[in-house]
Design an enzyme around this catalytic site. Structure first.
Site, PDB file in Angstrom:
ATOM      1  N   PRO A 255     -11.491   2.847  -3.488  1.00  0.00           N
ATOM      2  CG  PRO A 255     -12.508   4.230  -5.035  1.00  0.00           C
ATOM      3  CD  PRO A 255     -12.762   3.071  -4.139  1.00  0.00           C
ATOM      4  CG  HIS A 256      -7.370   3.590  -0.189  1.00  0.00           C
ATOM      5  ND1 HIS A 256      -7.699   2.546  -1.027  1.00  0.00           N
ATOM      6  CD2 HIS A 256      -6.042   3.493   0.040  1.00  0.00           C
ATOM      7  CE1 HIS A 256      -6.609   1.847  -1.281  1.00  0.00           C
ATOM      8  NE2 HIS A 256      -5.591   2.392  -0.657  1.00  0.00           N
ATOM      9  CB  SER A 257      -6.019   9.380  -0.782  1.00  0.00           C
ATOM     10  OG  SER A 257      -4.786   9.967  -1.146  1.00  0.00           O
TER      11      SER A 257
END
Length: 145
Positions: free
Chosen positions: A64-66
């Protein structure tokens, strides 16, 4: 290099309620040391709700990342190992369980590339990932990474 970055940023749990809880637990060391802000966690969760499970980058592994502007204060990486695994999405297909969640935070679009390349060397090694699923301590995980 990865060992240094992941130092004090690895957690192991037996199980989680759902993938959202998994992301929160995985990211907690990064919030604690100021690498990311709480809003980065919410942005990661919203991205998955919006775009699906694109963050499952290999069998048993999610990343997960943003965006940097969603609350990243410094380049960072954390790892959560979930002994019983978790499924991203609604289906409960055992084969799609994720056992490792690597939380990646980057302050811009380029400075994390070297870390990402080293991480992909680990993620792409199916034998290593299988070995990592069998260990029970952070020390053993670090030795495999």
């Amino acid at each position: 290099m990865l060992k240094k970055i992941l130092e004090n940023k690895i957690s192991i749990v037996d199980n989680v309620k759902d993938w959202q809880e998994a992301i929160k637990i995985a990211a907690s060391p990064l919030v604690a040391d100021g690498s990311i802000e709480e809003r980065y966690i919410e942005a990661m969760i919203e991205n998955i709700k919006k775009f699906g499970k694109y963050i499952v980058v290999a069998p048993k592994v999610a990343m997960p990342h943003s965006r940097p502007e969603d609350g990243v204060n410094k380049n960072c990486l954390a790892l959560l190992k979930i002994n019983e695994g978790v499924v991203f999405g609604e289906e409960t297909n055992e084969e799609e369980k994720v056992y490792f969640i690597f939380i990646l935070g980057a302050i811009d679009n380029g400075s994390h590339i070297e870390t990402l390349m080293k991480l992909m060397d680990v993620i792409d090694d199916e034998e290593k990932i299988d070995a990592m699923t069998k260990v029970s301590s952070v020390k053993e995980l670090m030795e495999l990474i």
